[in-house]
Design a protein around this motif. Structure first.
Motif, mmCIF file in Angstrom:
data_model
loop_
_atom_site.group_PDB
_atom_site.id
_atom_site.type_symbol
_atom_site.label_atom_id
_atom_site.label_comp_id
_atom_site.label_asym_id
_atom_site.label_seq_id
_atom_site.Cartn_x
_atom_site.Cartn_y
_atom_site.Cartn_z
ATOM 1 N N ALA A 55 -27.964 -26.670 37.603
ATOM 2 C CA ALA A 55 -29.138 -27.318 36.157
ATOM 3 C C ALA A 55 -29.965 -28.537 37.415
ATOM 4 C CB ALA A 55 -28.285 -27.657 35.015
ATOM 5 N N HIS A 130 -22.364 -24.843 32.147
ATOM 6 C CA HIS A 130 -23.037 -23.574 33.132
ATOM 7 C C HIS A 130 -22.699 -22.944 32.631
ATOM 8 C CE1 HIS A 130 -24.659 -28.102 35.481
ATOM 9 N NE2 HIS A 130 -23.262 -28.512 35.139
ATOM 10 N N THR A 330 -33.073 -22.496 37.167
ATOM 11 C CA THR A 330 -31.755 -23.400 36.292
ATOM 12 C C THR A 330 -31.784 -22.754 35.513
ATOM 13 O OG1 THR A 330 -30.620 -24.844 37.509
ATOM 14 C CG2 THR A 330 -33.340 -24.678 36.530
ATOM 15 N N HIS A 346 -25.794 -32.964 31.003
ATOM 16 C CA HIS A 346 -27.009 -31.663 31.003
ATOM 17 C C HIS A 346 -27.551 -31.577 29.853
ATOM 18 C CE1 HIS A 346 -23.075 -30.007 32.800
ATOM 19 N NE2 HIS A 346 -23.700 -30.355 33.156
ATOM 20 N N SER A 350 -36.067 -27.123 31.775
ATOM 21 C CA SER A 350 -36.272 -27.430 33.034
ATOM 22 C C SER A 350 -37.723 -26.648 33.152
ATOM 23 C CB SER A 350 -35.184 -26.367 33.937
ATOM 24 O OG SER A 350 -35.839 -27.466 35.193
#
Length: 422
Positions: A55, A130, A330, A346, A350
């Motif tokens: 990330a 993730h 990502t 987190h 993005s």
């Protein structure tokens, strides 16, 4: 026993990596050494995808440096576009967004209108796991965990023509989720290892090879035989090329990193004209919970490697620029506010970098509203204003000439971003 292509490839796929046997079995090498070498394939359009796992902090990569709220939220992580005390500033792109100085290798691509940036991009699924976020992004179905295929595998199935064994290649140690599916794909950690014969105890090697060959000959599964044939054909092609003596064009020097090495090998495959159409590589280390740094630190190191590796690749494949498009992704971004350990946690949105001659570059696409609390997702994150599928579907469909976007992303029927030339 039922066996699927996805299960077989995921489990190791015969010759894909040579895992557990110390290399490619000798009977395959013997077949590769025969006179039946496959001729070069016609030149194709090639999509190169790079997954930034962990990330990436999009707000640090491409900073809205005029935003007063960001400066307040990141007292030690915010950066300026003005040079101060010899500290390298952000690279001012348009008076509002600044490129991190460690991404300087991207500047010329942006100024030449060959690189577009999509900001505020992410998944409509709000997970901050993730594993789940990567799975959703690679399957291309962010609300369906049961999708068996990855969107890049579906893409190669929609190209509508005969494919080479190298149509889709991932330069990774295992098959990524994005290439799972019924269409052939290869995961190759290193092209040189792909043609190494068994080493060690000759007797054991011979026994292993014979057992492997018998498995191939005796299997009742047509799918297993088909997957094996793809591997054999791939080895035949590589056997003819001396991949160990590859010299990049234009005196290019790739970074000595996992990503640099992967992109160097992708450049080799492109120049070999082996029918490559989709390539995949990974860049790790973007999970910057602590000691993220500004001009130096974890983020700067990763950003420098990303941009230098991609720039080296782009310069290396110069004569193929009309055929190649590069796209980064990502799983999500980072929190707007820095945490107590000098990092970020987190988040949600993005950004993505898209490079190519058919990209309408020199522009930051997407919507990034002022980072006041009331504009943040859950009061803490950069809001997702561009669904990743709008970017991926436009890039893949336009570049690879795919007409069936609904099958590529079955749950998506939204607008495109306009980053690709018609």
């Amino acid at each position: 026993m039922m066996i699927t292509r996805r299960g077989f490839i995921k489990a190791g796929g015969l010759t894909l990596l040579g895992a557990g046997l110390g290399g490619v079995p000798t009977f395959i090498a013997r077949a590769a050494g025969s006179d039946k070498i496959i001729a070069p394939y016609k030149r194709n359009k090639i999509l190169v995808c790079i997954f930034q796992r962990g990330a990436m902090d999009g707000l640090m990569a491409v900073t809205p440096f005029t935003d007063i709220y960001l400066k307040a939220a990141r007292p030690t992580l915010s950066m300026s576009a003005v040079k101060n005390n010899g500290i390298e500033p952000l690279i001012d792109l348009d008076g509002r967004f600044g490129l991190h100085p460690s991404l300087r290798a991207f500047e010329s691509l942006y100024r030449d209108n060959r690189m577009a940036i999509v900001h505020g991009m992410g998944s409509p699924n709000t997970t901050r796991s993730h594993f789940d976020a990567q799975d959703y992004m690679e399957s291309g179905t962010p609300f369906n965990k049961n999708t068996s295929s990855g969107w890049l595998n579906r893409a190669i199935g929609l190209t509508g023509h005969d494919a080479s064994p190298f149509q889709a290649v991932s330069i990774t140690s295992s098959m990524p989720r994005v290439l799972y599916g019924e269409h052939g794909a290869l995961a190759i950690k290193d092209l040189k290892d792909f043609t190494v014969q068994l080493k060690g105890n000759p007797a054991a090697a011979t026994t292993a090879a014979r057992s492997f060959e018998e498995l191939y000959d005796q299997t009742s599964s047509a799918l297993l035989k088909e997957t094996s044939k793809e591997s054999f054909d791939a080895v035949k092609i590589l056997q003819k090329a001396d991949v160990q003596k590859y010299t990049p064009a234009n005196n290019v020097q790739y970074p000595a990193s996992e990503l640099g090495n992967a992109l160097k090998q992708i450049a080799q495959l492109i120049k070999m004209d082996v029918g490559l159409e989709v390539a995949f590589a990974e860049s790790g280390g973007w999970d910057t919970h602590f000691a993220q740094g500004t001009h130096n630190g974890t983020f700067a190191r990763q950003a420098r490697d990303l941009s230098n590796s991609i720039a080296a690749f782009w310069n290396d494949v110069e004569v193929y620029h009309d055929d190649v498009t590069v796209m980064t992704m990502t799983e999500f971004g980072r929190t707007v506010k820095q945490n107590g350990t000098g990092g970020t946690d987190h988040g949600r949105a993005s950004c993505s970098f898209i490079i190519g001659n058919n990209v309408q570059g020199g522009k930051v696409y997407g919507t990034v509203n002022p980072l006041a609390t009331e504009n943040l997702e859950d009061g803490r994150d950069l809001a997702v204003t561009t669904d990743f599928r709008s970017v991926f579907s436009e890039v893949a469909a336009t570049h690879l000439r795919i007409t069936n976007k609904r099958e590529l992303f079955p749950e998506w029927n939204g607008p495109i971003t306009g980053i690709m030339r018609p």
